[in-house]
Design a protein around this motif. Structure first.
Motif, PDB file in Angstrom:
ATOM      1  N   LYS A   4       0.796  -1.218  -0.191  1.00 15.86           N
ATOM      2  CA  LYS A   4      -0.094  -0.205  -0.034  1.00 15.86           C
ATOM      3  C   LYS A   4       0.882   1.169   0.170  1.00 15.86           C
ATOM      4  O   LYS A   4       0.564   2.098  -0.606  1.00 15.86           O
ATOM      5  CB  LYS A   4      -0.918   0.199   1.180  1.00 15.86           C
ATOM      6  CG  LYS A   4      -1.583   1.215   1.502  1.00 15.86           C
ATOM      7  CD  LYS A   4      -2.329   1.265   2.809  1.00 15.86           C
ATOM      8  CE  LYS A   4      -2.721   2.638   3.154  1.00 15.86           C
ATOM      9  NZ  LYS A   4      -3.321   2.597   4.513  1.00 15.86           N
ATOM     10  N   ASN A   5       1.982   1.216   0.820  1.00 14.40           N
ATOM     11  CA  ASN A   5       2.734   2.450   0.900  1.00 14.40           C
ATOM     12  C   ASN A   5       4.073   2.141  -0.033  1.00 14.40           C
ATOM     13  O   ASN A   5       4.788   3.421  -0.067  1.00 14.40           O
ATOM     14  CB  ASN A   5       3.293   2.683   2.287  1.00 14.40           C
ATOM     15  CG  ASN A   5       2.201   2.946   3.371  1.00 14.40           C
ATOM     16  OD1 ASN A   5       1.335   4.045   3.180  1.00 14.40           O
ATOM     17  ND2 ASN A   5       2.006   2.314   4.413  1.00 14.40           N
ATOM     18  N   LYS A   6       4.189   1.205  -0.815  1.00 13.12           N
ATOM     19  CA  LYS A   6       5.050   1.005  -1.647  1.00 13.12           C
ATOM     20  C   LYS A   6       6.605   1.255  -0.970  1.00 13.12           C
ATOM     21  O   LYS A   6       7.359   1.984  -1.314  1.00 13.12           O
ATOM     22  CB  LYS A   6       5.164   1.971  -2.925  1.00 13.12           C
ATOM     23  CG  LYS A   6       4.060   1.740  -3.616  1.00 13.12           C
ATOM     24  CD  LYS A   6       3.884   2.659  -4.823  1.00 13.12           C
ATOM     25  CE  LYS A   6       2.352   2.537  -5.498  1.00 13.12           C
ATOM     26  NZ  LYS A   6       1.876   3.203  -6.306  1.00 13.12           N
ATOM     27  N   GLY A  12       9.505   3.792   5.693  1.00 10.00           N
ATOM     28  CA  GLY A  12       9.520   4.882   4.844  1.00 10.00           C
ATOM     29  C   GLY A  12       8.544   6.369   5.132  1.00 10.00           C
ATOM     30  O   GLY A  12       8.287   6.994   4.229  1.00 10.00           O
ATOM     31  N   GLY A  13       8.718   6.129   6.631  1.00 14.02           N
ATOM     32  CA  GLY A  13       8.200   7.608   7.386  1.00 14.02           C
ATOM     33  C   GLY A  13       6.716   7.293   7.224  1.00 14.02           C
ATOM     34  O   GLY A  13       5.832   8.558   7.863  1.00 14.02           O
ATOM     35  N   HIS A  14       6.136   6.241   7.143  1.00 15.30           N
ATOM     36  CA  HIS A  14       4.626   5.734   6.960  1.00 15.30           C
ATOM     37  C   HIS A  14       4.401   5.658   8.463  1.00 15.30           C
ATOM     38  O   HIS A  14       4.715   4.534   8.744  1.00 15.30           O
ATOM     39  CB  HIS A  14       4.249   5.303   6.118  1.00 15.30           C
ATOM     40  CG  HIS A  14       4.403   5.566   4.671  1.00 15.30           C
ATOM     41  ND1 HIS A  14       3.761   6.409   3.776  1.00 15.30           N
ATOM     42  CD2 HIS A  14       5.333   5.296   3.885  1.00 15.30           C
ATOM     43  CE1 HIS A  14       4.075   6.721   2.701  1.00 15.30           C
ATOM     44  NE2 HIS A  14       5.172   6.001   2.547  1.00 15.30           N
ATOM     45  N   GLU A  15       3.416   6.319   9.298  1.00  7.15           N
ATOM     46  CA  GLU A  15       3.240   6.193  10.640  1.00  7.15           C
ATOM     47  C   GLU A  15       2.470   4.844  10.575  1.00  7.15           C
ATOM     48  O   GLU A  15       2.547   4.136  11.411  1.00  7.15           O
ATOM     49  CB  GLU A  15       2.411   7.356  10.895  1.00  7.15           C
ATOM     50  CG  GLU A  15       2.291   7.117  12.787  1.00  7.15           C
ATOM     51  CD  GLU A  15       1.346   8.303  13.219  1.00  7.15           C
ATOM     52  OE1 GLU A  15       0.432   7.771  14.277  1.00  7.15           O
ATOM     53  OE2 GLU A  15       1.694   9.269  12.935  1.00  7.15           O
TER      54      GLU A  15
END
Length: 107
Positions: A4-6, A12-15
């Motif tokens: 989803k966040n690739k 990758g900084g995705h919480e």
């Protein structure tokens, strides 16, 4: 989450991905010892219900913790409750293993 966040490595900084990573890591830190303690209790010949009850509480604690960590913002009350379930279950399993072994030796 990674698709989803690739992101292939790290968060990758995705919480949301960071929360999922920590939930999985926390699970892998505590559940193996619980499974080993449950297996020891079963191998020691404890009745099925004496293995089932702590098994259910371990699963319950882990589910509550996962819910708490994955709910943005993290719900610390659920995380703490989940950890209490987990730690108390692990302690209970140690006590049950020792007690059951002593019981078996005396009979």
């Amino acid at each position: 989450m990674r698709r989803k966040n690739k992101v292939s490595l790290g968060s990758g900084g995705h919480e949301d991905l960071e929360r999922a990573i920590r939930a999985q890591a926390n699970f892998s830190e505590y559940v193996p010892i619980g499974i080993i303690l449950l297996a020891c209790l079963e191998l020691n010949g404890a009745p099925w219900w004496l293995v089932l009850v702590p098994g259910i509480t371990l699963i319950t604690g882990r589910l509550i913790h996962a819910k708490g960590i994955n709910t943005p913002p993290p719900d610390f009350s659920l995380r703490i409750l989940g950890m209490k379930f987990t730690f108390n279950t692990l302690i209970a399993l140690v006590v049950l293993n020792i007690s059951w072994t002593i019981y078996q030796l005396m009979h």
